[in-house]
Design a protein around this motif. Structure first.
Motif, PDB file in Angstrom:
ATOM      1  N   LYS A  26     -20.068 -11.937  -8.506  1.00 19.33           N
ATOM      2  CA  LYS A  26     -20.326 -11.546  -9.886  1.00 19.33           C
ATOM      3  C   LYS A  26     -21.824 -11.707 -10.152  1.00 19.33           C
ATOM      4  N   ARG A  27     -22.434 -10.708 -10.758  1.00 21.17           N
ATOM      5  CA  ARG A  27     -23.891 -10.687 -10.847  1.00 21.17           C
ATOM      6  C   ARG A  27     -24.497 -11.893 -11.547  1.00 21.17           C
ATOM      7  N   ASP A  28     -23.899 -12.305 -12.649  1.00 24.03           N
ATOM      8  CA  ASP A  28     -24.429 -13.462 -13.371  1.00 24.03           C
ATOM      9  C   ASP A  28     -24.347 -14.713 -12.510  1.00 24.03           C
ATOM     10  N   VAL A  29     -23.202 -14.889 -11.855  1.00 21.73           N
ATOM     11  CA  VAL A  29     -22.985 -16.067 -11.010  1.00 21.73           C
ATOM     12  C   VAL A  29     -23.921 -16.036  -9.807  1.00 21.73           C
ATOM     13  N   ALA A  30     -24.037 -14.876  -9.179  1.00 24.05           N
ATOM     14  CA  ALA A  30     -24.909 -14.740  -8.007  1.00 24.05           C
ATOM     15  C   ALA A  30     -26.364 -15.049  -8.355  1.00 24.05           C
ATOM     16  N   SER A  31     -26.813 -14.561  -9.502  1.00 24.85           N
ATOM     17  CA  SER A  31     -28.193 -14.823  -9.937  1.00 24.85           C
ATOM     18  C   SER A  31     -28.426 -16.314 -10.117  1.00 24.85           C
ATOM     19  N   CYS A  32     -27.454 -16.977 -10.725  1.00 23.06           N
ATOM     20  CA  CYS A  32     -27.579 -18.413 -10.959  1.00 23.06           C
ATOM     21  C   CYS A  32     -27.575 -19.197  -9.649  1.00 23.06           C
ATOM     22  N   LEU A  33     -26.700 -18.807  -8.729  1.00 25.02           N
ATOM     23  CA  LEU A  33     -26.634 -19.491  -7.436  1.00 25.02           C
ATOM     24  C   LEU A  33     -27.973 -19.394  -6.699  1.00 25.02           C
ATOM     25  N   LEU A  34     -28.513 -18.189  -6.609  1.00 22.86           N
ATOM     26  CA  LEU A  34     -29.753 -18.002  -5.869  1.00 22.86           C
ATOM     27  C   LEU A  34     -30.925 -18.724  -6.512  1.00 22.86           C
ATOM     28  N   LEU A  35     -31.040 -18.647  -7.838  1.00 23.60           N
ATOM     29  CA  LEU A  35     -32.148 -19.340  -8.488  1.00 23.60           C
ATOM     30  C   LEU A  35     -32.010 -20.851  -8.327  1.00 23.60           C
ATOM     31  N   SER A  36     -30.791 -21.349  -8.407  1.00 21.18           N
ATOM     32  CA  SER A  36     -30.565 -22.780  -8.243  1.00 21.18           C
ATOM     33  C   SER A  36     -31.030 -23.248  -6.865  1.00 21.18           C
TER      34      SER A  36
END
Length: 215
Positions: A26-36
């Motif tokens: 999911k795009r929102d989740v993926a963005s958060c994972l990578l930035l984290s």
């Protein structure tokens, strides 16, 4: 505080809602994972930013956590990119192969630490661990003291991924978000204030950008 990083706690919260690896697509989740994970690499010194804000993995860099190794290796093997561009390229790719690779490494690490079980491509989360993380987050962000970076980061990841409302009742969610805004504006806790302003702004911008691409 729990010994788990904000990235690990976030992953458990993601799997607590959908116990499959594709939950991270999911795009929102993926963005958060990578930035984290990128923030973790910046924190441990494995990753540095150039004068024009492009990511560089230091020579002989050794990420502090095993699940960060695939991310560092991938960044090192590509042309220099800003954090924003790197995350957008990974999240907006058709198969999201990099996202699932990084998520799988994280899940395997949690399995090794006995924080997660897997059977037939389904992950089983210890709900007690999630409850403890969320309880610590709530108490840390609703008391009159300097909040811890781990809970602040976890809160921002849950908010931007869209998972926040799944875990906190409306009143508690509002209370936490107001506290984050107060701390961000305060001169009393400059380090945490800076984390909130920088990371939250960057993450919000990235999430908004990948959402627009879906329209």
């Amino acid at each position: 505080m729990m010994s788990l990083s904000y990235t690990e706690q976030f992953a458990l919260c993601v799997l607590g809602q959908k116990p499959k690896l594709n939950a991270f697509k999911k795009r929102d989740v993926a963005s958060c994972l990578l930035l984290s994970e990128i923030v973790e690499l910046l924190r441990d010194g494995s990753l540095q930013l150039t004068a024009d804000d492009k990511m560089v993995v230091g020579p002989g860099a050794k990420p502090s956590k095993d699940y960060l190794v695939p991310v560092a290796r991938d960044i090192q093997g590509r042309k220099l990119q800003t954090i924003n561009s790197y995350i957008k390229n990974a999240v907006l790719s058709v198969r999201k192969k990099r996202v699932t690779e990084f998520a799988a490494a994280l899940c395997n690490s949690l399995i090794s630490d006995n924080m997660l079980d897997e059977d037939e491509n389904k992950y089983y989360v210890n709900q007690t661990v999630i409850d403890r993380s969320l309880t610590e987050l709530y108490h840390d962000l609703t008391t009159n003291k300097e909040p811890h970076e781990v809970t602040v980061m976890l809160a921002m990841l849950l908010i931007n991924s869209g998972l926040f409302k799944s875990y906190f009742p409306k009143d508690e969610a509002t209370q936490i978000q107001l506290r984050l805004k107060e701390v961000a504006k305060s001169d009393q806790y400059p380090l945490i204030s800076d984390v909130i302003k920088r990371v939250h702004t960057e993450l919000s911008r990235i999430v908004a950008s990948v959402r627009r691409e879906a329209i």
